[in-house]
Design an enzyme around this catalytic site. Structure first.
Site, PDB file in Angstrom:
ATOM      1  N   ASP A 190      -1.407   2.816  -3.859  1.00 44.92           N
ATOM      2  CA  ASP A 190      -0.204   3.258  -3.148  1.00 44.92           C
ATOM      3  C   ASP A 190       1.067   2.716  -3.794  1.00 44.92           C
ATOM      4  O   ASP A 190       1.948   2.186  -3.117  1.00 44.92           O
ATOM      5  CB  ASP A 190      -0.270   2.831  -1.681  1.00 44.92           C
ATOM      6  CG  ASP A 190       0.627   3.708  -0.785  1.00 44.92           C
ATOM      7  OD1 ASP A 190       0.963   4.831  -1.213  1.00 44.92           O
ATOM      8  OD2 ASP A 190       0.982   3.256   0.315  1.00 44.92           O
TER       9      ASP A 190
ATOM     10  N   GLY B 269       5.515  -0.387  11.465  1.00 39.82           N
ATOM     11  CA  GLY B 269       5.061   0.986  11.339  1.00 39.82           C
ATOM     12  C   GLY B 269       4.143   1.319  12.487  1.00 39.82           C
ATOM     13  O   GLY B 269       4.060   0.587  13.482  1.00 39.82           O
TER      14      GLY B 269
END
Length: 640
Positions: free
Chosen positions: A170, A47
């Site tokens: 999350d 990422g």
């Protein structure tokens, strides 16, 4: 100062150790060696803040030990941002280092090299749920329900972490991996944080985050909401990131997936309530609601299972109980009898002592947590021994109910104890198997099994055999040294039993199999497949093994795995059978107690209680005793 990291559509952080994806342009090349130990094999994911690599640990040259190496890029610009980035990465390392749970990746190392920070952790071979959604048109609902229970349990573990609770913050499909054994693994702890009430924490993923999380008020109940949002997405295929915020009620689950049971949709809806106070009080309560429905016969289909009226089987309601005793909550464990008294635990946090002859109460001993295990009695010392969800193992005088000693573990005790030669053996959710001197509670040893132990240990002349929530059947020597281990595909809640003449250990697993392994070395002899998890502990009768399965069938197989007979109900079988004088007795989640011929499986009679029966019946002085989830203890006469 409150954190000001904004909730967004993608939280970044680089993933954990999932497959797929790509990394930055300056990713490490294959064959790069870090710290003279970790040889980079390739990229697993990445990422904006880093890359996850597959690496081989060169400290193990004779075996191919793979790890996941998470690399954190440190920005060259703003010093404050660079320090915050490193602090976030260091926090993930610190959090993972304190955790021991089968659904959480193990951490092996943390170091920095060439202005980059690295976290080395367990390599998980599998796919994340977001990838599974893209590959399959529909996931089996029964499998999703299993995953939900596992996710509730790992979240409750995080939320109960000591000294400080941890909120994940999350939960979403891409942060849930299903490994090659079909087990749930929770990944990417990059924004997990110890919970400090009142401290604002504006971070998460848009669509999955709870309403209060947008205001910076994340709490354990926020994780429950995110789990509900994730399940809604999995079941409906409606991505909440593409929908108006907090609009799940506008998309009822069964409108998009008719295979989902109404009760399961209602449980998810409760987790998704806008106000935190309207949700379950914790994820353990949410898990219990699911298990109660499953074990009470609600099933995983679209129709609620009707209460069985017996069909061609006649309910023997003319059996007159010797007595019925009421407790204050569900009875999940089994009773034990000693010197004319019955001892049994209840989820009302008490152990009860009643007279075997008339059911009159003698005493009750209160704890600070529910009691799901079964007590035993040390006849030599006259002590009733049992564990509680308050983390304490107690020894009380069987006549007076007064505590003689207590031993504290680091987590709940759901394992029932076993006695041998003046010592008591039991497991705890803290992952340890304990051996104590039964007369005084002195600790002799404890063995680190690596995950929660909820089965009853089986003690032989040479070994202590038990199952773990990580899916291992393990054996230690009597002095607490590892002897052998056999891995199943899912957790082992069934308790092992050993056929003494054959030297074979039998145990069931949530992976649907009954296993037969050599009790001396753990080598597999055979396995017998059923259609659902096996929670029931097997009973050995002559050359036969009798056990129940959540597929609603009581099985009888011989010691070579050939099926001899089966007895099918309309609801799952969780209770463990007991054989007495050629008859087998067991409870059903349909609320009935059954008696069958142990040789043929032919039904002799059945008795209806007022609720599901998950406990094992016991027999003493021509009396059959069992507890039910209707809060009652029943004593029935035995028909010879």
């Amino acid at each position: 100062m409150p954190e000001t990291v904004q909730i967004s559509g993608n939280t970044g952080g680089g993933g954990n150790n999932r497959r797929g994806g790509g990394g930055p342009n300056d990713t490490l090349k294959p064959n790069t060696i870090l710290l003279r130990r970790y040889k980079i094999m390739g990229v697993l994911g990445g990422g904006g803040m880093g890359t996850v690599y597959q690496a081989r640990d060169l400290n193990f040259p004779d075996v191919r030990r793979l790890t996941a190496v998470k690399e954190m890029l440190t920005p060259n610009g703003d010093r404050a941002i660079r320090e915050q980035t490193l602090a976030t990465f260091q926090r993930e390392a610190n959090i993972l280092a304190t955790l021991t749970h089968p659904a959480v990746p193990n951490i092996y190392d943390f170091f920095d090299q060439n202005n980059r920070a690295y976290l080395v952790m367990e390599y998980i071979n599998g796919s994340d749920v977001e990838a599974l959604l893209s590959k399959t048109s529909k996931l089996p609902v029964e499998k999703i329900i299993e995953w939900t229970i596992d996710l509730c349990e790992v979240l409750h573990y995080l939320h109960s972490h000591q000294p400080d609770p941890i909120i994940f913050r999350d939960m979403k499909p891409s942060n849930i991996m299903i490994d090659s054994l079909g087990k749930v693994r929770l990944i990417d702890f990059g924004i997990a944080k110890t919970f400090v009430p009142g401290k604002q924490t504006m971070i998460g993923t848009e669509g999955y985050s709870a309403p209060e999380q947008y205001k910076g008020n994340a709490s354990p109940l926020s994780d429950q909401y995110s789990l509900g949002a994730t399940l809604h997405h999995i079941l409906t295929r409606k991505d909440p990131r593409l929908e108006p915020p907090f609009s799940f009620h506008e998309r009822p689950i069964r409108d998009f997936n008719a295979d989902v049971p109404q009760w399961f949709a209602e449980i998810i809806d409760k987790a998704l309530q806008f106000n935190p106070s309207d949700r379950y009080k914790n994820c353990d309560e949410m898990s219990a609601a699911i298990k109660t429905k499953l074990f009470s016969g609600a099933g995983t289909g679209t129709q609620e299972a009707p209460a069985a009226e017996g069909g061609t089987r006649k309910i023997t309601n003319d059996i007159e109980p010797k007595w019925i005793f009421s407790t204050e909550d569900e009875i999940r464990g089994s009773a034990t009898v000693h010197d004319g008294m019955v001892f049994i635990g209840s989820y009302d946090s008490n152990v009860w002592a009643v007279n075997l002859s008339d059911g009159e109460m003698v005493w009750k001993f209160p704890t600070q947590g529910g009691i799901a295990s079964s007590p035993i009695v040390d006849k030599d010392s006259g002590l009733v021994l049992f564990g509680s969800e308050d983390h304490t193992f107690n020894a009380v005088n069987y006549r007076t109910g007064r505590v003689v000693w207590a031993f504290t573990t680091r987590d709940r005790i759901r394992s029932s104890p076993s006695m041998s030669l003046g010592h008591v053996f039991f497991g705890s959710d803290d992952g340890f198997l304990y051996m104590l001197q039964s007369a005084n509670g002195r600790s002799i040893w404890k063995y680190d099994a690596g995950s929660a132990i909820r089965s009853r240990p089986f003690v032989t002349d040479e070994s202590v055999i038990f199952g773990t929530e990580q899916g291992e059947l393990m054996a230690t020597t009597l002095d607490g040294q590892r002897k052998w281990s056999y891995r199943t595909r899912r957790n082992v809640a069934s308790s092992p039993v050993v056929h003494e003449d054959e030297g074979v250990c039998f145990v069931g697993s949530h992976d649907h199999f009954l296993y037969a392994v050599d009790a001396s070395n753990g080598f597999s002899s055979w396995r017998f497949r059923t259609g659902a998890p096996i929670i029931s502990t097997p009973a050995i009768y002559e050359d036969k093994v009798i056990f129940g399965s959540a597929d609603k069938i009581l099985y009888c197989v011989d010691i070579n795995s050939r099926e001899k007979w089966r007895f099918e109900l309309e609801d799952p079988i969780v209770s463990s059978p007991v054989v007495y004088r050629g008859d087998v007795y067991f409870g059903g989640t349909d609320g009935k107690l059954y008696c069958l011929d142990a040789s043929t499986g032919e039904e002799k009679w059945q008795f209806r209680a007022g609720g599901p029966i998950t406990s094992t019946p016991i027999i003493a002085d021509s009396t059959l005793i069992f507890g039910s989830m209707d809060y009652k203890i029943y004593a029935l006469p035995i028909f010879e």
